[in-house]
Write a protein that holds these residues in place. Structure first.
Motif, PDB file in Angstrom:
ATOM      1  N   GLU A  10       0.861  -1.183   0.000  1.00  0.00           N
ATOM      2  CA  GLU A  10       0.000   0.000   0.000  1.00  0.00           C
ATOM      3  C   GLU A  10       0.894   1.229   0.000  1.00  0.00           C
ATOM      4  O   GLU A  10       1.814   1.322   0.817  1.00  0.00           O
ATOM      5  N   TYR A  11       0.602   2.160  -0.894  1.00  0.00           N
ATOM      6  CA  TYR A  11       1.454   3.335  -1.084  1.00  0.00           C
ATOM      7  C   TYR A  11       0.570   4.571  -1.219  1.00  0.00           C
ATOM      8  O   TYR A  11      -0.530   4.490  -1.763  1.00  0.00           O
ATOM      9  N   GLU A  12       1.087   5.702  -0.751  1.00  0.00           N
ATOM     10  CA  GLU A  12       0.301   6.933  -0.780  1.00  0.00           C
ATOM     11  C   GLU A  12       1.205   8.139  -1.012  1.00  0.00           C
ATOM     12  O   GLU A  12       2.223   8.291  -0.356  1.00  0.00           O
ATOM     13  N   ASP A  13       0.806   8.975  -1.954  1.00  0.00           N
ATOM     14  CA  ASP A  13       1.447  10.269  -2.170  1.00  0.00           C
ATOM     15  C   ASP A  13       0.371  11.332  -2.015  1.00  0.00           C
ATOM     16  O   ASP A  13      -0.526  11.450  -2.854  1.00  0.00           O
ATOM     17  N   ALA A  14       0.434  12.078  -0.945  1.00  0.00           N
ATOM     18  CA  ALA A  14      -0.544  13.134  -0.696  1.00  0.00           C
ATOM     19  C   ALA A  14       0.035  14.476  -1.136  1.00  0.00           C
ATOM     20  O   ALA A  14       1.177  14.794  -0.840  1.00  0.00           O
ATOM     21  N   GLY A  15      -0.748  15.243  -1.861  1.00  0.00           N
ATOM     22  CA  GLY A  15      -0.324  16.563  -2.297  1.00  0.00           C
ATOM     23  C   GLY A  15       0.698  16.533  -3.423  1.00  0.00           C
ATOM     24  O   GLY A  15       1.521  17.424  -3.536  1.00  0.00           O
ATOM     25  N   LYS A  16       0.639  15.490  -4.261  1.00  0.00           N
ATOM     26  CA  LYS A  16       1.584  15.361  -5.370  1.00  0.00           C
ATOM     27  C   LYS A  16       0.836  15.420  -6.694  1.00  0.00           C
ATOM     28  O   LYS A  16      -0.176  14.765  -6.883  1.00  0.00           O
ATOM     29  N   SER A  17       1.358  16.177  -7.626  1.00  0.00           N
ATOM     30  CA  SER A  17       0.757  16.316  -8.944  1.00  0.00           C
ATOM     31  C   SER A  17       0.805  14.999  -9.700  1.00  0.00           C
ATOM     32  O   SER A  17       1.735  14.211  -9.552  1.00  0.00           O
ATOM     33  N   GLY A  18      -0.184  14.789 -10.543  1.00  0.00           N
ATOM     34  CA  GLY A  18      -0.216  13.601 -11.372  1.00  0.00           C
ATOM     35  C   GLY A  18       0.480  13.795 -12.707  1.00  0.00           C
ATOM     36  O   GLY A  18       0.555  12.882 -13.512  1.00  0.00           O
TER      37      GLY A  18
END
Length: 80
Positions: free
Chosen positions: A46-54
């Motif tokens: 499980e991985y998460e990038d919060a506040g990162k542009s796509g």
């Protein structure tokens, strides 16, 4: 003979502070986990990038970690 489950890696991302503070990440995780449960998939990471542009993978640390883990077959749960 035991059937092997399909291994999947979950990745959630939002790009704005409003989305981080809201419920978007939790909603993404809930829906993906329900899909995995329904299809009997094994969650390998499980991985998460919060506040990162796509727009680019640059600066998306969790995404790049996930890709490395997929290539190496590493199980990582949870990653954050």
């Amino acid at each position: 003979m035991e059937e092997r489950k399909i291994r999947v890696y979950l990745y959630t991302r939002v790009s704005t502070t409003i989305q981080i503070d809201g419920h978007s990440l939790d909603e993404q995780k809930t829906k993906m986990k329900a899909f995995c449960d329904y299809n009997e998939y094994e969650i390998a990471g499980e991985y998460e990038d919060a506040g990162k542009s796509g727009r680019s993978i640059e600066g998306r640390i969790a995404f790049n970690q996930m890709m490395d883990d997929i290539k190496s077959g590493t199980k990582r749960r949870p990653s954050i």
